[in-house]
Design a protein around this motif. Structure first.
Motif, PDB file in Angstrom:
ATOM      1  N   ALA B  76       0.841  -1.201   0.000  1.00  0.00           N
ATOM      2  CA  ALA B  76       0.000   0.000   0.000  1.00  0.00           C
ATOM      3  C   ALA B  76       0.874   1.249   0.000  1.00  0.00           C
ATOM      4  O   ALA B  76       0.624   2.199  -0.754  1.00  0.00           O
ATOM      5  CB  ALA B  76      -0.929  -0.007   1.204  1.00  0.00           C
ATOM      6  N   ALA B  77       1.911   1.243   0.837  1.00  0.00           N
ATOM      7  CA  ALA B  77       2.791   2.406   0.910  1.00  0.00           C
ATOM      8  C   ALA B  77       3.531   2.613  -0.404  1.00  0.00           C
ATOM      9  O   ALA B  77       3.863   3.740  -0.781  1.00  0.00           O
ATOM     10  CB  ALA B  77       3.787   2.236   2.059  1.00  0.00           C
ATOM     11  N   PHE B  81      -3.387   0.159  -4.409  1.00  0.00           N
ATOM     12  CA  PHE B  81      -4.671   0.272  -3.708  1.00  0.00           C
ATOM     13  C   PHE B  81      -5.581  -0.851  -4.154  1.00  0.00           C
ATOM     14  O   PHE B  81      -5.703  -1.134  -5.339  1.00  0.00           O
ATOM     15  CB  PHE B  81      -5.337   1.611  -4.018  1.00  0.00           C
ATOM     16  CG  PHE B  81      -6.666   1.789  -3.315  1.00  0.00           C
ATOM     17  CD1 PHE B  81      -6.729   2.347  -2.046  1.00  0.00           C
ATOM     18  CD2 PHE B  81      -7.849   1.402  -3.936  1.00  0.00           C
ATOM     19  CE1 PHE B  81      -7.951   2.505  -1.401  1.00  0.00           C
ATOM     20  CE2 PHE B  81      -9.080   1.557  -3.296  1.00  0.00           C
ATOM     21  CZ  PHE B  81      -9.123   2.114  -2.021  1.00  0.00           C
ATOM     22  N   ALA B 102      -3.984   5.475   8.204  1.00  0.00           N
ATOM     23  CA  ALA B 102      -3.510   4.879   6.956  1.00  0.00           C
ATOM     24  C   ALA B 102      -2.657   5.869   6.165  1.00  0.00           C
ATOM     25  O   ALA B 102      -1.544   5.554   5.735  1.00  0.00           O
ATOM     26  CB  ALA B 102      -4.697   4.412   6.120  1.00  0.00           C
ATOM     27  N   ALA B 105       0.599   6.484   8.035  1.00  0.00           N
ATOM     28  CA  ALA B 105       1.491   5.316   8.029  1.00  0.00           C
ATOM     29  C   ALA B 105       2.186   5.219   6.673  1.00  0.00           C
ATOM     30  O   ALA B 105       3.391   4.960   6.589  1.00  0.00           O
ATOM     31  CB  ALA B 105       0.700   4.046   8.324  1.00  0.00           C
ATOM     32  N   GLN B 106       1.429   5.450   5.600  1.00  0.00           N
ATOM     33  CA  GLN B 106       2.033   5.404   4.257  1.00  0.00           C
ATOM     34  C   GLN B 106       3.089   6.490   4.100  1.00  0.00           C
ATOM     35  O   GLN B 106       4.169   6.249   3.567  1.00  0.00           O
ATOM     36  CB  GLN B 106       0.957   5.598   3.185  1.00  0.00           C
ATOM     37  CG  GLN B 106       0.029   4.405   3.036  1.00  0.00           C
ATOM     38  CD  GLN B 106      -0.719   4.435   1.714  1.00  0.00           C
ATOM     39  OE1 GLN B 106      -0.346   5.151   0.782  1.00  0.00           O
ATOM     40  NE2 GLN B 106      -1.777   3.639   1.620  1.00  0.00           N
ATOM     41  N   GLU B 155     -15.152   3.155  -0.534  1.00  0.00           N
ATOM     42  CA  GLU B 155     -13.876   2.661  -1.058  1.00  0.00           C
ATOM     43  C   GLU B 155     -13.216   3.739  -1.917  1.00  0.00           C
ATOM     44  O   GLU B 155     -12.005   3.954  -1.871  1.00  0.00           O
ATOM     45  CB  GLU B 155     -14.075   1.396  -1.913  1.00  0.00           C
ATOM     46  CG  GLU B 155     -14.493   0.151  -1.149  1.00  0.00           C
ATOM     47  CD  GLU B 155     -13.398  -0.409  -0.254  1.00  0.00           C
ATOM     48  OE1 GLU B 155     -13.448  -0.133   0.944  1.00  0.00           O
ATOM     49  OE2 GLU B 155     -12.496  -1.107  -0.753  1.00  0.00           O
ATOM     50  N   GLN B 158     -11.823   6.597   0.047  1.00  0.00           N
ATOM     51  CA  GLN B 158     -10.530   6.162   0.603  1.00  0.00           C
ATOM     52  C   GLN B 158      -9.441   6.258  -0.458  1.00  0.00           C
ATOM     53  O   GLN B 158      -8.330   6.716  -0.188  1.00  0.00           O
ATOM     54  CB  GLN B 158     -10.627   4.716   1.109  1.00  0.00           C
ATOM     55  CG  GLN B 158     -11.581   4.550   2.276  1.00  0.00           C
ATOM     56  CD  GLN B 158     -11.600   3.129   2.824  1.00  0.00           C
ATOM     57  OE1 GLN B 158     -10.697   2.347   2.574  1.00  0.00           O
ATOM     58  NE2 GLN B 158     -12.621   2.800   3.569  1.00  0.00           N
ATOM     59  N   LEU B 162      -6.026   8.473  -0.212  1.00  0.00           N
ATOM     60  CA  LEU B 162      -4.714   7.817  -0.183  1.00  0.00           C
ATOM     61  C   LEU B 162      -3.921   8.068  -1.466  1.00  0.00           C
ATOM     62  O   LEU B 162      -2.706   7.907  -1.491  1.00  0.00           O
ATOM     63  CB  LEU B 162      -4.878   6.313   0.071  1.00  0.00           C
ATOM     64  CG  LEU B 162      -5.511   5.992   1.445  1.00  0.00           C
ATOM     65  CD1 LEU B 162      -5.808   4.506   1.574  1.00  0.00           C
ATOM     66  CD2 LEU B 162      -4.603   6.448   2.580  1.00  0.00           C
TER      67      LEU B 162
END
Ligand SMILES: Nc1ncnc2c1ncn2[C@@H]1O[C@H](COP(=O)(O)OP(=O)(O)OP(=O)(O)O)[C@@H](O)[C@H]1O
Ligand SMILES: [Mg+2]
Lengths: 248, 246
Positions: B76-77, B81, B102, B105-106, B155, B158, B162
């Protein structure tokens, strides 16, 4: 009389899940003494504990009074908080407790809730989170005497075991001698939701943070009804601090 | 950008992907269609690194790096996705808390500065507005009590927050009403249509492809790609069904 004669053992109902070796090593005064609290009619008393060792609290709640006990049991050795509550007419007892930790420790809550008069209510929410070979227990006895009509007593215990080898025990005991009574109790023992863990990972959240978020959400239930939010938050932080240092 | 070669994967001892090969270049949108049980979600989960999805053969590189060597959160980072066919409910954790954890953290993983509370809320508001989702829903626990369509829209909110490099969207269109489908289609275009980004759209219907025009359409059956074509392949499938086309 020697100490040994008065020491409780795991053959006693209320001590059945206790750490036998720790009991033998304790002194009788600690194990059999009581902290006495009286809540005057119509008044409200709140107590909060970061449990270490053994403590026993005996409470009498006067008519229409409220007693609230909130506690985290994350002790580094055998630790037990016991609470015996007698409720008069229309009184309320609220208990929120969390046992959390690893090692090979036994951490427990034991309550005895005596609905001695009509219209009293009680609500107990206990959450347990353990790993290693640790054990979390909740023994909750509810006694409703004859004529204590309109009693409403609720008890809910849920445990999450983060590793095989950890354990949780619960034993609700209901002794009900009145007929117009509501007693609800629920218990469940499980593991963290793995799909939720993967969902969080798929968004970039590393496993230790995902675990913390899940545990936080899980144990927060125990302090939801604690009136002083700051107290609830402090206990929540205390509980989570144990998880942070865990080797999982 | 995403290069899958001869991928074999099994779940609970059952072989599901059988030598799947597929490459999506930067700036491209590829659609994957295929009958129920073909292995489309398994492909998505395998690329996401779901525990229990075991790769027995093959390789996947993402921007030249070995994707299969990374932990799920590292994927993810790195910019991957995964839009879930069945988004997961997380009781007691709010969308806002979840997404802020999230996003940060990424960022932390990539060595970028974390977002402050204010910065995050501004971003969340902007993306919720793009997908026409009420901010109140972002304060609720993740997906708990959301309708099927709301979960899918969530979704995409999100994804907007992100801002990934590559999105695998597993039936994001299923469960959406007609208006929501257009909003989500526009959302995907605005978030992901970029020369440096890529999309793998798993879908059963042509309708989403009217909004998000694919460069290529693949048919996945029995764990592998059995046919590849242009956008016309999806139309052909819609007319004639899998039995005729495959
Ligand atoms: N844990 C499992 N154990 C055994 N078989 C499984 C497991 N998980 C999935 N499968 C099987 O793998 C196959 C592929 O499933 P998958 O969910 O990838 O299909 P799909 O192409 O996404 O289908 P749909 O269009 O219905 O979403 C199915 O036959 C399914 O039953
Ligand atoms: Mg699927």
């Amino acid at each position: 009389m020697t100490d040994l004669a008065t020491l409780p053992t795991t053959r006693d109902e209320d001590w059945r899940y206790a750490d036998a070796a720790a009991l033998e090593a304790s002194d009788a005064d600690t194990l059999t003494g009581w902290t006495e609290i009286t809540v005057p009619a119509g008044e409200s008393v709140a107590e909060s504990r970061d449990v270490t060792g053994v403590e026993r609290i005996r409470v009498r709640i006067g008519k229409g009074g409220r007693f609230e006990l909130s506690a985290v049991n994350a002790a580094p050795g055998y630790a037990r908080l016991e609470c015996e509550v007698t409720l008069e007419d229309g009184a309320h007892f609220e208990f929120g407790g969390v046992t959390i930790g690893g090692g090979s420790e036994t951490r427990e809550f034991v309550t005895r809730c005596i609905h001695a008069e009509p219209n009293a209510t009680s609500n107990q929410v206990v959450r347990a989170v353990h790993w290693g070979k640790a054990i979390g227990n909740f023994l909750g006895r509810i006694e409703v005497v004859r004529d204590a009509q309109k009693t409403d007593a609720g008890q809910n215990f849920r445990a999450i075991l983060l590793e095989k080898g950890a354990a949780a025990n619960t034993k609700p005991e209901l002794e009900i001698f009145a007929d117009d009574v509501k007693c609800a109790h629920g218990a469940a023992i499980g593991a963290l939701d793995q799909m939720a863990g993967f969902y969080m990972a798929a968004r970039g959240i590393p496993p230790e943070i995902a675990r913390k978020l899940q545990v936080q959400a899980f144990i927060a239930d125990a302090f939801e009804n604690i009136e002083d939010e700051a107290v609830g938050e402090r206990l929540l932080e205390r509980a989570l601090s144990v998880l942070e240092g865990a080797q999982l | 950008m995403l290069k899958i070669e001869n991928l074999h994967a099994e779940v609970d001892g059952k072989k599901i992907l059988n030598g799947l090969t597929l490459e999506v270049g930067a700036g491209e949108v590829h659609a994957i269609m295929g009958p129920n049980g073909a292995g489309k979600s398994t492909l998505a989960y395998t690329l996401g690194g779901r525990p229990g999805y075991e790769i027995t053969e093959g390789s996947v590189t993402f921007d030249g790096e070995d994707l299969l060597d990374m932990e799920p959160h590292e994927r993810a980072a790195a910019g991957l996705f995964l839009g879930f066919q069945y988004p997961v409910e997380i009781p007691g954790v709010s969308n806002v808390q979840f997404l802020r954890e999230a996003a940060n953290a990424q960022r932390k993983h990539r060595g970028e500065p974390e977002l402050t509370g204010g910065e995050f809320l501004k971003l969340a508001k902007e993306k919720a507005a793009l997908l026409r989702m009420d901010m109140d829903m972002l304060k609720r626990p993740v997906n708990v009590g959301f309708s099927g369509g709301e979960k899918k829209r969530n979704e995409m909110v999100q994804m907007g927050i992100l801002d990934p490099k590559f999105a695998i969207l597993d039936e994001t269109d299923s469960g959406l009403d007609i208006d929501a489908l257009r909003i989500v289609g526009d959302g995907i275009n605005s978030i992901m249509r970029d020369a440096g980004k890529g999309v793998l759209l798993i879908t059963h219907y042509q309708r989403l492809l009217d909004y998000v025009k694919p460069d290529k359409v693949h048919i996945l059956a029995k764990g592998r790609i059995v046919k590849t074509g242009g956008p016309e392949l999806a139309l052909e499938l819609e007319r004639e069904g899998y039995e005729e086309v495959v």
